[in-house]
Write a protein that holds these residues in place. Structure first.
Motif, PDB file in Angstrom:
ATOM      1  N   TRP A   1      12.053 -45.242 -18.545  1.00 55.40           N
ATOM      2  CA  TRP A   1      11.252 -44.555 -19.568  1.00 55.40           C
ATOM      3  C   TRP A   1       9.781 -44.477 -19.180  1.00 55.40           C
ATOM      4  O   TRP A   1       9.135 -43.425 -19.313  1.00 55.40           O
TER       5      TRP A   1
ATOM      6  N   SER B   1      33.483 -29.931 -17.605  1.00 54.38           N
ATOM      7  CA  SER B   1      33.345 -29.671 -16.164  1.00 54.38           C
ATOM      8  C   SER B   1      34.711 -29.630 -15.470  1.00 54.38           C
ATOM      9  O   SER B   1      34.847 -29.057 -14.395  1.00 54.38           O
TER      10      SER B   1
ATOM     11  N   LEU C   1      17.358 -35.464 -18.953  1.00 58.13           N
ATOM     12  CA  LEU C   1      17.498 -36.862 -18.571  1.00 58.13           C
ATOM     13  C   LEU C   1      18.937 -37.167 -18.174  1.00 58.13           C
ATOM     14  O   LEU C   1      19.876 -36.638 -18.784  1.00 58.13           O
TER      15      LEU C   1
ATOM     16  N   LEU D   1      31.066 -33.561 -21.780  1.00 58.70           N
ATOM     17  CA  LEU D   1      30.576 -32.902 -20.558  1.00 58.70           C
ATOM     18  C   LEU D   1      31.620 -32.979 -19.445  1.00 58.70           C
ATOM     19  O   LEU D   1      31.859 -32.017 -18.722  1.00 58.70           O
TER      20      LEU D   1
HETATM   21  C1  LIG Z   1      18.884 -41.955 -26.707  1.00 57.29           C
HETATM   22  C2  LIG Z   1      17.761 -41.264 -26.085  1.00 57.29           C
HETATM   23  C3  LIG Z   1      16.555 -41.290 -26.913  1.00 57.29           C
HETATM   24  C4  LIG Z   1      15.450 -40.543 -26.669  1.00 57.29           C
HETATM   25  C5  LIG Z   1      15.373 -39.690 -25.478  1.00 57.29           C
HETATM   26  C6  LIG Z   1      14.926 -38.356 -25.877  1.00 57.29           C
HETATM   27  C7  LIG Z   1      14.944 -37.411 -24.753  1.00 57.29           C
HETATM   28  C8  LIG Z   1      16.062 -36.825 -24.305  1.00 57.29           C
HETATM   29  C9  LIG Z   1      15.959 -35.707 -23.396  1.00 57.29           C
HETATM   30  C10 LIG Z   1      17.186 -35.410 -22.567  1.00 57.29           C
HETATM   31  O1  LIG Z   1      16.989 -34.785 -21.572  1.00 57.29           O
HETATM   32  S1  LIG Z   1      18.748 -35.911 -23.012  1.00 57.29           S
HETATM   33  C11 LIG Z   1      19.839 -35.030 -21.915  1.00 57.29           C
HETATM   34  C12 LIG Z   1      20.236 -33.768 -22.550  1.00 57.29           C
HETATM   35  N1  LIG Z   1      20.874 -32.882 -21.590  1.00 57.29           N
HETATM   36  C13 LIG Z   1      21.823 -32.035 -21.949  1.00 57.29           C
HETATM   37  O2  LIG Z   1      22.217 -31.995 -23.092  1.00 57.29           O
HETATM   38  C14 LIG Z   1      22.412 -31.174 -20.884  1.00 57.29           C
HETATM   39  C15 LIG Z   1      23.857 -31.483 -20.661  1.00 57.29           C
HETATM   40  N2  LIG Z   1      24.406 -30.663 -19.605  1.00 57.29           N
HETATM   41  C16 LIG Z   1      24.785 -29.397 -19.762  1.00 57.29           C
HETATM   42  O3  LIG Z   1      24.638 -28.799 -20.809  1.00 57.29           O
HETATM   43  C17 LIG Z   1      25.404 -28.712 -18.577  1.00 57.29           C
HETATM   44  O4  LIG Z   1      25.752 -29.682 -17.637  1.00 57.29           O
HETATM   45  C18 LIG Z   1      24.476 -27.675 -17.911  1.00 57.29           C
HETATM   46  C19 LIG Z   1      24.335 -26.440 -18.808  1.00 57.29           C
HETATM   47  C20 LIG Z   1      23.119 -28.238 -17.588  1.00 57.29           C
HETATM   48  C21 LIG Z   1      25.116 -27.225 -16.566  1.00 57.29           C
HETATM   49  O5  LIG Z   1      26.420 -26.759 -16.789  1.00 57.29           O
HETATM   50  P1  LIG Z   1      27.411 -26.657 -15.554  1.00 57.29           P
HETATM   51  O6  LIG Z   1      26.749 -26.027 -14.391  1.00 57.29           O
HETATM   52  O7  LIG Z   1      28.648 -26.027 -16.084  1.00 57.29           O
HETATM   53  O8  LIG Z   1      27.672 -28.153 -15.100  1.00 57.29           O
HETATM   54  P2  LIG Z   1      28.630 -29.218 -15.794  1.00 57.29           P
HETATM   55  O9  LIG Z   1      28.418 -29.242 -17.237  1.00 57.29           O
HETATM   56  O10 LIG Z   1      30.016 -28.979 -15.308  1.00 57.29           O
HETATM   57  O11 LIG Z   1      28.067 -30.586 -15.212  1.00 57.29           O
HETATM   58  C22 LIG Z   1      28.320 -30.995 -13.871  1.00 57.29           C
HETATM   59  C23 LIG Z   1      28.335 -32.509 -13.836  1.00 57.29           C
HETATM   60  O12 LIG Z   1      27.058 -32.996 -14.240  1.00 57.29           O
HETATM   61  C24 LIG Z   1      27.198 -33.905 -15.344  1.00 57.29           C
HETATM   62  N3  LIG Z   1      26.018 -33.778 -16.218  1.00 57.29           N
HETATM   63  C25 LIG Z   1      25.547 -32.685 -16.794  1.00 57.29           C
HETATM   64  N4  LIG Z   1      24.431 -32.948 -17.478  1.00 57.29           N
HETATM   65  C26 LIG Z   1      24.180 -34.253 -17.337  1.00 57.29           C
HETATM   66  C27 LIG Z   1      23.147 -35.115 -17.813  1.00 57.29           C
HETATM   67  N5  LIG Z   1      22.124 -34.705 -18.566  1.00 57.29           N
HETATM   68  N6  LIG Z   1      23.215 -36.427 -17.452  1.00 57.29           N
HETATM   69  C28 LIG Z   1      24.216 -36.894 -16.683  1.00 57.29           C
HETATM   70  N7  LIG Z   1      25.238 -36.101 -16.203  1.00 57.29           N
HETATM   71  C29 LIG Z   1      25.196 -34.806 -16.527  1.00 57.29           C
HETATM   72  C30 LIG Z   1      28.494 -33.453 -16.015  1.00 57.29           C
HETATM   73  O13 LIG Z   1      29.034 -34.499 -16.755  1.00 57.29           O
HETATM   74  C31 LIG Z   1      29.337 -33.098 -14.807  1.00 57.29           C
HETATM   75  O14 LIG Z   1      29.775 -34.313 -14.250  1.00 57.29           O
HETATM   76  P3  LIG Z   1      31.206 -34.435 -13.502  1.00 57.29           P
HETATM   77  O15 LIG Z   1      31.247 -35.817 -12.997  1.00 57.29           O
HETATM   78  O16 LIG Z   1      32.246 -34.155 -14.554  1.00 57.29           O
HETATM   79  O17 LIG Z   1      31.188 -33.386 -12.449  1.00 57.29           O
END
Ligand SMILES: CC/C=C\CC/C=C/CC(=O)SCCNC(=O)CCNC(=O)[C@H](O)C(C)(C)COP(=O)(O)OP(=O)(O)OC[C@H]1O[C@@H](n2cnc3c(N)ncnc32)[C@H](O)[C@@H]1OP(=O)(O)O
Length: 346
Positions: A75, A344, A58, A340
């Motif tokens: 959602w 990055s 997400l 994050l």
């Molecule tokens: C409160 C909520 C209640 C209930 C909801 C329950 C359900 C939740 C499910 C979810 O999906 S929550 C989201 C969880 N996601 C993560 O934990 C993944 C986070 N991301 C990463 O671990 C890494 O980005 C990656 C392994 C996927 C990729 O790594 P890499 O290729 O090295 O990229 P970067 O980390 O450098 O990211 C590039 C860029 O993208 C932004 N970003 C990464 N993930 C997200 C995300 N999920 N949402 C928004 N943005 C994300 C990151 O901040 C970087 O941004 P820049 O602006 O710095 O370039």
């Protein structure tokens, strides 16, 4: 979406940099899933345009300091996406060509088959590690894919699986090990061919005799070796089955011993093209099965899990909105986003 000559739709997630699921992407996915159903495609393969990320789950920006109306729509659209994908009557497979955390893993586990690229990628539902409680239907998707006990441990620890850990249980390691027995090693006279049982019984008898000549001993040892080589797969498989039963009886975790894998993914592939090919092969398995019977059987199999969300949709939405609006959760999301960002920029 691209439909190949066999009528299989390949749907590529394309929202750089990491295919995080925001409202727009979820709406686009829903429209595409509807199209696949309308076009009567033979099946659908989900993959990603990114070379390293299947989907980052997400989009945290949708949940951080959210607009209340948009958050609710977000959602409900996510629920719709899951209902359509998990409940699709057509065959579905995921060619997971990169990391698949949280919502990325949800998409993959909603499909019927998963092929992941070998490499340093990870897949799993890591929500609890972020202080988030995954809703029932997200938990159910994992529980539907891997054994309940392993799903519980994975969910409560926020486990991210390496590709190797995520693979399904295989017994061929035993056969590989047995192959090391190799061909007969002792020089000397050989025995005429006999059945393995005959050879083993004779060898045992001879070995128990106190006066065994050296030549006879060599014949017998060669015969025993021949038996082990020809029957190695059966011997090793029986030993593994026996060992697993004993471990289960004694409540020993076999996964720690490196034999049992979790089955979160079905196969690995060297590259995206191979992953898509393997997914196509899975979908083609249904070529000779009447599609109505197949689709209905799948939906009946998944009905209980689907119905749970359909019955509790409003309560589930309220729970999500309440959770996201908690100051503590907002604080966690802020910290996570900062982490994050920092990562990055390195
Ligand atoms: C409160 C909520 C209640 C209930 C909801 C329950 C359900 C939740 C499910 C979810 O999906 S929550 C989201 C969880 N996601 C993560 O934990 C993944 C986070 N991301 C990463 O671990 C890494 O980005 C990656 C392994 C996927 C990729 O790594 P890499 O290729 O090295 O990229 P970067 O980390 O450098 O990211 C590039 C860029 O993208 C932004 N970003 C990464 N993930 C997200 C995300 N999920 N949402 C928004 N943005 C994300 C990151 O901040 C970087 O941004 P820049 O602006 O710095 O370039």
């Amino acid at each position: 979406m691209a439909v190949d000559n066999d009528g299989i739709a390949v749907v590529t997630l394309q929202r750089p940099p990491v295919n995080s699921l925001n409202l727009d992407l979820l709406q686009a996915m829903n429209n595409t899933f509807d199209d696949v159903a309308k076009n009567k495609s033979k099946g659908m393969i989900l993959t990603s345009a990114s070379p390293t990320v299947f989907s980052a789950g997400l989009d945290i920006m949708e949940m951080y300091k959210p607009d209340p109306k948009r958050l609710e729509t977000f959602w409900v659209t996510l629920q719709d996406m899951w209902l359509k994908l998990f409940g699709a009557s057509f065959p579905t497979a995921a060619a997971i060509n990169g990391h698949a955390p949280a919502g990325g893993c949800l998409i993959a586990t909603s499909c019927e088959y998963r092929v992941m690229l070998s490499g340093k990628f990870t897949i799993g539902l890591n929500e609890t590690a972020l202080g988030i409680v995954p809703p029932t239907w997200i938990q159910d998707s994992l529980r539907h894919t891997i054994p309940t006990r392993q799903a519980e441990i994975a969910l409560t620890t926020g486990k991210m699986f390496t590709v190797d850990e995520a693979l399904k249980w295989r017994t061929n390691r035993g056969a590989e090990g047995a192959a090391r027995l190799g061909p007969p090693v002792l020089e000397g006279p050989q025995m005429p061919p006999r059945s393995p049982d005959q050879i083993l019984n004779k060898t045992l008898k001879m070995c128990l005799s106190p006066k065994m000549a050296l030549d006879t001993g060599i014949i017998k040892l060669n015969a025993l070796n021949e038996y082990l080589v020809t029957e190695r797969t059966t011997i090793v498989d029986n030993a593994i089955t026996f060992g697993i039963k004993k471990c289960n009886d004694m409540d020993i975790n076999i996964q720690k011993r490196g034999r049992r894998k979790v089955g979160l993914i079905d196969e690995t592939a060297a590259d995206k093209a191979e992953a898509i090919e393997k997914c196509k092969k899975f979908i083609k398995r249904f070529d000779k099965i009447p599609s109505l019977a197949r689709g209905m059987t799948k939906q009946i199999f998944r009905q209980e899990v689907l119905q749970k969300l359909l019955t509790n949709r409003q309560a589930d939405t309220k729970q999500f909105l309440d959770l996201v609006n908690q100051p503590k959760i907002q604080q966690s999301l802020e910290l996570y986003l900062a982490m994050l960002k920092q990562k990055s920029q390195k």
